[in-house]
Structures are given as structure tokens and as C-alpha cells.
Design a protein around this motif. Structure first.
Motif, mmCIF file in Angstrom:
data_model
loop_
_atom_site.group_PDB
_atom_site.id
_atom_site.type_symbol
_atom_site.label_atom_id
_atom_site.label_comp_id
_atom_site.label_asym_id
_atom_site.label_seq_id
_atom_site.Cartn_x
_atom_site.Cartn_y
_atom_site.Cartn_z
ATOM 1 N N PHE A 177 0.419 -0.992 -0.234
ATOM 2 C CA PHE A 177 0.185 0.336 0.138
ATOM 3 C C PHE A 177 1.101 1.027 0.501
ATOM 4 C CE2 PHE A 177 -3.302 -2.450 2.323
ATOM 5 C CZ PHE A 177 -4.523 -2.486 1.325
ATOM 6 N N ALA A 178 2.178 1.584 0.776
ATOM 7 C CA ALA A 178 2.500 2.376 0.943
ATOM 8 C C ALA A 178 3.352 2.821 -0.675
ATOM 9 C CB ALA A 178 3.905 2.047 2.088
ATOM 10 N N GLU A 179 3.986 1.659 -1.146
ATOM 11 C CA GLU A 179 4.175 1.627 -2.760
ATOM 12 C C GLU A 179 3.162 1.986 -3.714
ATOM 13 O OE1 GLU A 179 6.212 -2.324 -3.428
ATOM 14 O OE2 GLU A 179 7.655 -1.631 -1.387
ATOM 15 N N HIS A 180 1.705 1.349 -4.013
ATOM 16 C CA HIS A 180 0.798 1.693 -5.309
ATOM 17 C C HIS A 180 -0.249 1.919 -4.690
ATOM 18 C CE1 HIS A 180 4.182 -1.001 -7.248
ATOM 19 N NE2 HIS A 180 4.592 -1.682 -6.127
ATOM 20 N N GLY A 181 -0.497 2.623 -3.474
ATOM 21 C CA GLY A 181 -1.853 2.675 -2.917
ATOM 22 C C GLY A 181 -2.893 2.074 -2.870
ATOM 23 N N LEU A 182 -4.242 2.619 -2.591
ATOM 24 C CA LEU A 182 -4.711 1.934 -1.139
ATOM 25 C C LEU A 182 -5.510 0.574 -2.685
ATOM 26 C CD1 LEU A 182 -6.321 4.528 0.489
ATOM 27 C CD2 LEU A 182 -5.175 2.658 1.520
ATOM 28 N N ASP A 183 -5.393 0.964 -4.119
ATOM 29 C CA ASP A 183 -6.098 -0.143 -4.819
ATOM 30 C C ASP A 183 -4.907 -0.650 -5.550
ATOM 31 O OD1 ASP A 183 -7.970 1.362 -5.303
ATOM 32 O OD2 ASP A 183 -7.954 2.873 -6.601
ATOM 33 N N ALA A 184 -3.686 -1.557 -4.431
ATOM 34 C CA ALA A 184 -2.891 -1.849 -5.030
ATOM 35 C C ALA A 184 -2.496 -3.117 -5.213
ATOM 36 C CB ALA A 184 -1.445 -1.836 -4.035
ATOM 37 N N SER A 185 -2.350 -4.298 -5.734
ATOM 38 C CA SER A 185 -3.100 -5.892 -6.227
ATOM 39 C C SER A 185 -3.182 -6.557 -4.518
ATOM 40 C CB SER A 185 -1.968 -5.894 -7.200
ATOM 41 O OG SER A 185 -1.678 -7.996 -7.335
ATOM 42 N N LEU A 186 -3.992 -7.380 -4.159
ATOM 43 C CA LEU A 186 -4.028 -8.706 -2.939
ATOM 44 C C LEU A 186 -3.715 -9.786 -4.105
ATOM 45 C CD1 LEU A 186 -8.310 -7.642 -2.495
ATOM 46 C CD2 LEU A 186 -6.218 -6.259 -1.389
ATOM 47 N N ASP A 187 -3.145 -9.787 -4.713
ATOM 48 C CA ASP A 187 -2.474 -10.752 -5.059
ATOM 49 C C ASP A 187 -0.970 -10.947 -5.077
ATOM 50 O OD1 ASP A 187 -4.313 -12.338 -6.008
ATOM 51 O OD2 ASP A 187 -4.330 -11.540 -8.353
ATOM 52 N N GLU A 188 -0.143 -9.584 -5.276
ATOM 53 C CA GLU A 188 0.837 -8.913 -5.728
ATOM 54 C C GLU A 188 0.952 -9.434 -3.146
ATOM 55 O OE1 GLU A 188 4.992 -7.688 -5.138
ATOM 56 O OE2 GLU A 188 3.601 -8.326 -6.548
ATOM 57 N N ILE A 189 0.049 -8.568 -2.243
ATOM 58 C CA ILE A 189 0.185 -9.200 -0.847
ATOM 59 C C ILE A 189 0.617 -10.242 -1.022
ATOM 60 C CG2 ILE A 189 -1.188 -8.766 1.272
ATOM 61 C CD1 ILE A 189 -2.316 -5.872 -0.401
ATOM 62 N N ALA A 190 -0.051 -10.732 -0.733
ATOM 63 C CA ALA A 190 -0.710 -12.288 -0.354
ATOM 64 C C ALA A 190 0.784 -13.108 -0.864
ATOM 65 C CB ALA A 190 -1.488 -12.838 -1.386
ATOM 66 N N ARG A 191 1.084 -12.422 -2.147
ATOM 67 C CA ARG A 191 2.983 -13.160 -3.057
ATOM 68 C C ARG A 191 3.771 -12.823 -2.028
ATOM 69 N NH1 ARG A 191 6.876 -11.732 -4.793
ATOM 70 N NH2 ARG A 191 6.389 -9.243 -5.648
ATOM 71 N N ARG A 192 3.656 -11.488 -1.951
ATOM 72 C CA ARG A 192 4.793 -10.832 -0.786
ATOM 73 C C ARG A 192 4.773 -11.475 0.678
ATOM 74 N NH1 ARG A 192 6.520 -4.472 -1.406
ATOM 75 N NH2 ARG A 192 6.337 -4.508 -3.973
ATOM 76 N N ALA A 193 3.998 -12.170 1.672
ATOM 77 C CA ALA A 193 3.541 -12.386 2.404
ATOM 78 C C ALA A 193 4.024 -13.390 2.405
ATOM 79 C CB ALA A 193 1.489 -12.583 3.077
ATOM 80 N N GLY A 194 4.145 -14.516 1.539
ATOM 81 C CA GLY A 194 4.313 -15.513 0.954
ATOM 82 C C GLY A 194 2.585 -16.846 1.505
ATOM 83 N N VAL A 195 2.005 -16.490 1.351
ATOM 84 C CA VAL A 195 0.559 -17.090 1.137
ATOM 85 C C VAL A 195 -0.335 -17.061 0.493
ATOM 86 C CG1 VAL A 195 0.456 -16.569 4.264
ATOM 87 C CG2 VAL A 195 -0.595 -15.228 2.674
ATOM 88 N N GLY A 196 -0.867 -18.272 0.293
ATOM 89 C CA GLY A 196 -2.151 -17.798 -1.293
ATOM 90 C C GLY A 196 -2.702 -17.012 -0.790
ATOM 91 N N ASN A 197 -3.949 -16.998 -1.879
ATOM 92 C CA ASN A 197 -5.013 -15.495 -2.146
ATOM 93 C C ASN A 197 -6.127 -16.744 -1.040
ATOM 94 O OD1 ASN A 197 -3.493 -14.039 -3.722
ATOM 95 N ND2 ASN A 197 -4.944 -14.164 -5.429
ATOM 96 N N ALA A 198 -6.051 -17.480 -0.586
ATOM 97 C CA ALA A 198 -7.075 -17.887 0.224
ATOM 98 C C ALA A 198 -6.732 -17.974 1.764
ATOM 99 C CB ALA A 198 -7.458 -20.251 0.135
ATOM 100 N N THR A 199 -5.848 -17.741 2.301
ATOM 101 C CA THR A 199 -5.141 -17.061 3.349
ATOM 102 C C THR A 199 -5.572 -15.802 3.571
ATOM 103 O OG1 THR A 199 -3.618 -18.763 3.849
ATOM 104 C CG2 THR A 199 -3.005 -17.036 4.651
ATOM 105 N N LEU A 200 -5.039 -15.066 2.487
ATOM 106 C CA LEU A 200 -5.383 -13.753 2.519
ATOM 107 C C LEU A 200 -6.993 -13.722 2.795
ATOM 108 C CD1 LEU A 200 -4.066 -10.447 0.955
ATOM 109 C CD2 LEU A 200 -5.834 -10.565 0.948
ATOM 110 N N TYR A 201 -7.475 -13.714 1.822
ATOM 111 C CA TYR A 201 -9.098 -13.834 2.371
ATOM 112 C C TYR A 201 -9.372 -14.682 2.968
ATOM 113 C CZ TYR A 201 -9.150 -11.664 -2.299
ATOM 114 O OH TYR A 201 -9.096 -10.806 -3.438
#
Length: 188
Positions: free
Chosen positions: A24-48
């Protein structure tokens, strides 16, 4: 007991929040949730599973940062010189804008309507900002027609400076020009 997370779930949650802060700091509030999950090292299902909506994630990420926004006014009010307090307050706000695109967007657009915790923090921060402004005005150092709502206008203008300037510190020059326009010069 149901609210307690397993150790691995706690780690995943912490990793998601850390990754979300970065993205969010780099890309703003519309940043990719897929990117967040990827950087966290988890799958999208875990994020959701942890954050069913983008809004849930945004609220959790920015609640602590909004607390810092509240503290800006508290720190400024502890300063003995009202003008120096006002300058330090605006400087820190602009600095936040320059370094955290997500928080900047949140502050500029005031997307707090559906989150009571963020709305309460914003209201507290705005009360503090009003006190900082009134102190500087009472000391005869800040234009008497400056209002708290003008801070939002200045931040929107600064957002434009940040987006359009190739110079990363252009906001500092803009802030200097703004402060010169707001300051009451007693020696004139």
C-alpha cells in the motif's frame, strides 16, 4: 478462545499485514491483493480468510498508522512555540504523504465512512489539528482565515506535486512556499 489464532495463523496474519503495509505504501490503496499475498508468502485463500474484503485489510493496516497521525497533533501541542508546532505538524504530514502512498490516499480521500475505528481516529486527529491551528493563530503567527479543512486542500495539492515532479523532495519546496504564504510577519 475462538478469537485466538494458532501460531502459524498468527504468523500468516502478521506477514500479510507487513506485506500490505509495504505494498500500500508503494502502490496506494488500489494495490494488487495478489501482490500482497505473494509478498507475505501465502496464498490468496489465506489472505481472504483473514481479511474477507479489501476494506478489512486497509482498516487493519492503517489503524496503527492513524494512531500515529493522532500523535502528530499531540507532539505539536507539546511544542512551546505555536508557529514551530504548526510548521512541524504540516512538515510531518507532508513527509508521510511523500513516503506512504496508501496512508496519503487514505488521508486525502478520507475513506473512513464504513470503519468506526478509523473514523474515530480521524475525528481525534482533526480535533488535534484544530488545536494546533488555533494556537498558532492566537499567537498571531498564522493567518486568521486558515481553517482545518485547508489542510486537506494543501494535502491534495501536495499529492499533485508528488505525482508530477521528478524531484523526490519537491514537496519540501512546495511546503516552504505554502508556509511563507500562511505566516503572519509581525515585523511588517
Amino acid at each position: 478462545m475462538a478469537d485466538r489464532l494458532r501460531a502459524d495463523a498468527q504468523r500468516n496474519r502478521a506477514a500479510l499485514l507487513a506485506a500490505a503495509r509495504e505494498v500500500f505504501a508503494e502502490h496506494g490503496l488500489d494495490a494488487s491483493l495478489d501482490e500482497i499475498a505473494r509478498r507475505a508468502g501465502v496464498g490468496n485463500a489465506t489472505l481472504y480468510r483473514r481479511f474477507p474484503t479489501r476494506r478489512d485489510l486497509v482498516a487493519e493496516v492503517f489503524a496503527s498508522q492513524m494512531s500515529g497521525y493522532v500523535e502528530l497533533a499531540e507532539t505539536a501541542l507539546a511544542e512551546t512555540d505555536p508557529w514551530a508546532a504548526f510548521v512541524a505538524y504540516l512538515t510531518r504530514l507532508f513527509e508521510i504523504q511523500a513516503t506512504d502512498r496508501g496512508l496519503s490516499e487514505l488521508l486525502v480521500t478520507s475513506r473512513f465512512d464504513d470503519d468506526e475505528r478509523l473514523a474515530d481516529l480521524l475525528a481525534t486527529a482533526q480535533r488535534g489539528a484544530t488545536q494546533v491551528i488555533r494556537r498558532a493563530q492566537a499567537a498571531g503567527r498564522l493567518r486568521p482565515d486558515f481553517a482545518r479543512q485547508d489542510i486537506s486542500l494543501l494535502m491534495r495539492a501536495n499529492a499533485g506535486v508528488l505525482r508530477s515532479s521528478a524531484e523526490p523532495d519537491a514537496w519540501r519546496r512546495y511546503l516552504s512556499l505554502v508556509l511563507d504564504g500562511l505566516k503572519v510577519f509581525k515585523d511588517l
